[in-house]
Design a protein around this motif. Structure first.
Motif, PDB file in Angstrom:
ATOM      1  N   ALA A  27      17.139  -7.947  -7.487  1.00 23.86           N
ATOM      2  CA  ALA A  27      17.481  -6.643  -6.923  1.00 23.86           C
ATOM      3  C   ALA A  27      16.225  -5.883  -6.498  1.00 23.86           C
ATOM      4  CB  ALA A  27      18.285  -5.830  -7.932  1.00 23.86           C
ATOM      5  N   VAL A  28      15.169  -5.956  -7.305  1.00 22.66           N
ATOM      6  CA  VAL A  28      13.908  -5.294  -6.958  1.00 22.66           C
ATOM      7  C   VAL A  28      13.346  -5.852  -5.654  1.00 22.66           C
ATOM      8  CG1 VAL A  28      11.483  -5.059  -7.630  1.00 22.66           C
ATOM      9  CG2 VAL A  28      13.286  -4.607  -9.299  1.00 22.66           C
ATOM     10  N   ASN A  29      13.403  -7.162  -5.492  1.00 22.13           N
ATOM     11  CA  ASN A  29      12.884  -7.786  -4.274  1.00 22.13           C
ATOM     12  C   ASN A  29      13.687  -7.382  -3.047  1.00 22.13           C
ATOM     13  OD1 ASN A  29      10.936  -9.028  -5.804  1.00 22.13           O
ATOM     14  ND2 ASN A  29      11.877 -11.054  -5.772  1.00 22.13           N
ATOM     15  N   MET A  30      15.003  -7.258  -3.196  1.00 18.50           N
ATOM     16  CA  MET A  30      15.811  -6.784  -2.073  1.00 18.50           C
ATOM     17  C   MET A  30      15.468  -5.340  -1.731  1.00 18.50           C
ATOM     18  SD  MET A  30      19.604  -8.502  -2.369  1.00 18.50           S
ATOM     19  CE  MET A  30      19.986  -7.961  -4.039  1.00 18.50           C
ATOM     20  N   GLU A  31      15.240  -4.516  -2.743  1.00 19.53           N
ATOM     21  CA  GLU A  31      14.851  -3.123  -2.496  1.00 19.53           C
ATOM     22  C   GLU A  31      13.522  -3.071  -1.746  1.00 19.53           C
ATOM     23  OE1 GLU A  31      16.430  -0.479  -2.746  1.00 19.53           O
ATOM     24  OE2 GLU A  31      17.898  -0.564  -4.374  1.00 19.53           O
ATOM     25  N   ALA A  33      12.307  -5.340   0.239  1.00 19.23           N
ATOM     26  CA  ALA A  33      12.532  -5.819   1.612  1.00 19.23           C
ATOM     27  C   ALA A  33      13.147  -4.737   2.490  1.00 19.23           C
ATOM     28  CB  ALA A  33      13.420  -7.063   1.592  1.00 19.23           C
ATOM     29  N   LEU A  34      13.980  -3.887   1.897  1.00 20.47           N
ATOM     30  CA  LEU A  34      14.707  -2.868   2.662  1.00 20.47           C
ATOM     31  C   LEU A  34      14.059  -1.491   2.570  1.00 20.47           C
ATOM     32  CD1 LEU A  34      18.388  -3.872   1.794  1.00 20.47           C
ATOM     33  CD2 LEU A  34      17.017  -4.543   3.765  1.00 20.47           C
ATOM     34  N   LYS A  35      12.833  -1.440   2.071  1.00 24.70           N
ATOM     35  CA  LYS A  35      12.133  -0.162   1.943  1.00 24.70           C
ATOM     36  C   LYS A  35      12.050   0.539   3.296  1.00 24.70           C
ATOM     37  CE  LYS A  35       7.819   1.857   0.223  1.00 24.70           C
ATOM     38  NZ  LYS A  35       6.487   1.576  -0.373  1.00 24.70           N
ATOM     39  N   GLY A  36      12.391   1.820   3.302  1.00 28.23           N
ATOM     40  CA  GLY A  36      12.353   2.596   4.529  1.00 28.23           C
ATOM     41  C   GLY A  36      13.650   2.579   5.312  1.00 28.23           C
ATOM     42  N   ILE A  37      14.618   1.775   4.886  1.00 30.82           N
ATOM     43  CA  ILE A  37      15.930   1.701   5.546  1.00 30.82           C
ATOM     44  C   ILE A  37      16.962   2.362   4.628  1.00 30.82           C
ATOM     45  CG2 ILE A  37      17.694   0.199   6.533  1.00 30.82           C
ATOM     46  CD1 ILE A  37      15.514  -1.945   6.833  1.00 30.82           C
ATOM     47  N   LYS A  38      17.756   3.252   5.155  1.00 30.33           N
ATOM     48  CA  LYS A  38      18.801   3.907   4.377  1.00 30.33           C
ATOM     49  C   LYS A  38      19.807   2.866   3.875  1.00 30.33           C
ATOM     50  CE  LYS A  38      22.635   7.172   4.861  1.00 30.33           C
ATOM     51  NZ  LYS A  38      23.424   7.972   5.838  1.00 30.33           N
ATOM     52  N   HIS A  39      20.018   2.825   2.549  1.00 29.41           N
ATOM     53  CA  HIS A  39      20.947   1.845   1.982  1.00 29.41           C
ATOM     54  C   HIS A  39      21.135   2.108   0.492  1.00 29.41           C
ATOM     55  CE1 HIS A  39      17.178   0.189   0.532  1.00 29.41           C
ATOM     56  NE2 HIS A  39      17.874  -0.490  -0.365  1.00 29.41           N
ATOM     57  N   ILE A 200       2.376 -14.854  -4.752  1.00 25.29           N
ATOM     58  CA  ILE A 200       1.204 -15.507  -4.173  1.00 25.29           C
ATOM     59  C   ILE A 200       0.174 -14.486  -3.702  1.00 25.29           C
ATOM     60  CG2 ILE A 200       0.411 -16.851  -2.172  1.00 25.29           C
ATOM     61  CD1 ILE A 200       2.929 -18.457  -2.322  1.00 25.29           C
ATOM     62  N   ASP A 201      -1.086 -14.752  -4.018  1.00 19.56           N
ATOM     63  CA  ASP A 201      -2.225 -14.154  -3.327  1.00 19.56           C
ATOM     64  C   ASP A 201      -2.918 -15.266  -2.546  1.00 19.56           C
ATOM     65  OD1 ASP A 201      -1.760 -11.609  -4.209  1.00 19.56           O
ATOM     66  OD2 ASP A 201      -3.286 -11.629  -5.782  1.00 19.56           O
ATOM     67  N   THR A 230       7.079 -12.886   0.505  1.00 23.92           N
ATOM     68  CA  THR A 230       6.540 -12.844  -0.849  1.00 23.92           C
ATOM     69  C   THR A 230       6.462 -11.438  -1.436  1.00 23.92           C
ATOM     70  OG1 THR A 230       4.255 -12.703  -0.044  1.00 23.92           O
ATOM     71  CG2 THR A 230       5.155 -14.905  -0.412  1.00 23.92           C
ATOM     72  N   CYS A 231       7.112 -10.464  -0.764  1.00 23.35           N
ATOM     73  CA  CYS A 231       7.093  -9.065  -1.236  1.00 23.35           C
ATOM     74  C   CYS A 231       5.671  -8.518  -1.277  1.00 23.35           C
ATOM     75  CB  CYS A 231       7.742  -8.952  -2.609  1.00 23.35           C
ATOM     76  SG  CYS A 231       9.446  -9.532  -2.674  1.00 23.35           S
ATOM     77  N   GLY A 232       4.856  -8.905  -0.288  1.00 32.21           N
ATOM     78  CA  GLY A 232       3.481  -8.448  -0.231  1.00 32.21           C
ATOM     79  C   GLY A 232       2.524  -9.417  -0.896  1.00 32.21           C
ATOM     80  N   MET A 233       1.229  -9.263  -0.601  1.00 30.45           N
ATOM     81  CA  MET A 233       0.213 -10.124  -1.214  1.00 30.45           C
ATOM     82  C   MET A 233      -1.165  -9.536  -0.974  1.00 30.45           C
ATOM     83  SD  MET A 233      -0.340 -13.317   1.419  1.00 30.45           S
ATOM     84  CE  MET A 233       1.225 -14.066   1.072  1.00 30.45           C
TER      85      MET A 233
END
Length: 384
Positions: A27-31, A33-39, A200-201, A230-233
């Motif tokens: 759930a955290v990873n989906m959040e 990915a959707l950061k900045g989008i109303k949902h 991953i880094d 990868t939710c950022g790196m």
């Protein structure tokens, strides 16, 4: 009637007592990915629903979710009360007006007034009356209207399953450090390991001024594309020009690639220890180039003392790797004509089966510890 996006996950249901940890991370990873989008994300009996979004954002949300590991399938549809009239209203919106079709119903709520076959028959009949261009084909239809009657008094209605990224949620399997070049292979290797849940880094080695700044920008673009999965790196950029110059000056040129790989591994291990990574990841494929023989890999591994080296592409041929790079969106970046550090001082006849005793003899001509420390001092850290 509410517009929703339905998320079904992969292996999480197999995790027993640890399932809660994986679901929370998912759930955290989906959040992220959707950061900045109303949902809003809500969990519903073995699946997740994305709700409260703007209709104009549907395509964007589907695109973002398509890169989230752990998702098995995605469907855009509607959530309605479990009432036949409401179900039919939603079915009209997902059903085409022409072609062959069938209605397929899953009834989790066993107390609902009709069984699955009755629901499909009644909704299908009303759709046939509504759209004169439709005809029924229960064996090989062009279109399927899916109806999912849930236990909470609501029903989900949708028209197709979209394949997700699969795998496990990133962050559920520790952390690794990827040696990323400007080529095709290493981003694919990183993607494959991230798919199994590893965060991953990256570390990139450059040889400015022998390689230009465009080569470095190319690698940054590759890492940015990979970071979407990868939710950022963090990308670590390390200069190894002085190491190559020393090898070129003091050692047998045939061992240039072998010796450089050993330096890269030493530097990577130090960076991995500093960033909390538990392994090193490379894009090597057995026998693909002169340095990727079993003897070459053995020589590289010999300098690593505290962590494993993962080579997820070891058994892949080049065409398989190219196909995967196209699928994940890195291929067009990788083929840009900017050379990486491994092409600098490249010998005409590099040793392909280096004996460790000979490698050590050549390496003894160098001040290894000082060269590694000098390289680490050049490290630039880029957050993606």
């Amino acid at each position: 009637m509410e517009r929703v996006i339905i998320i079904r996950y992969c292996e999480l249901h197999l995790k027993g007592k640890n399932r809660g940890f994986f679901e929370r991370l998912f759930a955290v990873n989906m959040e992220r990915a959707l950061k900045g989008i109303k949902h809003e994300i809500r969990r519903r009996s073995g699946r997740y629903l994305i709700e409260g979004f703007d209709e104009d954002d549907v395509s964007l949300i589907l695109s973002k979710l398509g890169k989230v590991f752990g998702i098995h399938t995605i469907s855009a549809g509607y959530k309605v009360p479990s009432d036949m009239g409401d179900i039919y209203s939603a079915a009209k919106l997902v059903c085409p007006s022409a072609g062959t079709f069938k209605v397929e119903t899953h009834r989790a709520d066993k107390h609902f007034e009709l069984n699955s076959m009755q629901i499909s028959a009644q909704i299908g009949g009303r759709l046939l009356d509504e759209f004169k261009g439709l005809s029924v084909d229960v064996h090989d239809p062009e279109h399927i209207v899916y109806i999912d009657v849930r236990e909470d008094g609501t029903t989900l209605v949708f028209g197709k399953f979209i394949k997700g990224a699969g795998g496990m949620p990133v962050g559920s399997a520790g952390k690794g450090l990827l040696l990323i070049s400007g080529g095709i292979d290493s981003p694919v290797a990183g993607h494959m390991i991230a798919k199994r849940g590893m965060s991953i880094d990256c570390v990139h080695f450059h040889s400015y001024p022998y390689t230009n700044m465009q080569a470095r920008e190319k690698v940054t673009d590759l890492a940015k594309t990979l970071s979407g999965y990868t939710c950022g790196m963090t990308l670590n950029v390390v200069k190894v020009t002085h190491i190559q110059e020393e090898i070129h000056k003091k050692c047998n040129g045939e061992y240039m690639v072998t010796l450089l790989r050993r330096f890269m591994m030493r530097i990577a291990e130090r960076i991995a220890q500093n960033c909390g990574a538990q392994c090193i990841i490379t894009g090597e494929s057995l026998g693909q180039v002169a340095s990727q023989t079993i003897e070459g890999m053995t020589s590289s591994n010999a300098v690593i003392s505290e962590m494993p080296v993962l080579r997820p592409l070891c058994g892949f041929d080049k065409n398989e790797i190219i196909e995967r790079s196209k699928q994940i969106g890195t291929y067009d970046i990788s083929i840009q004509p900017y050379e990486d550090c491994c092409t600098v001082f490249l010998p005409k006849h590099p040793v392909t089966k280096p004996k460790l005793v000979n490698v050590l003899a050549e390496e003894a001509k160098l001040d290894v510890a000082t060269l590694v420390d000098e390289a680490l001092a050049t490290t630039e850290v880029i957050k993606l």
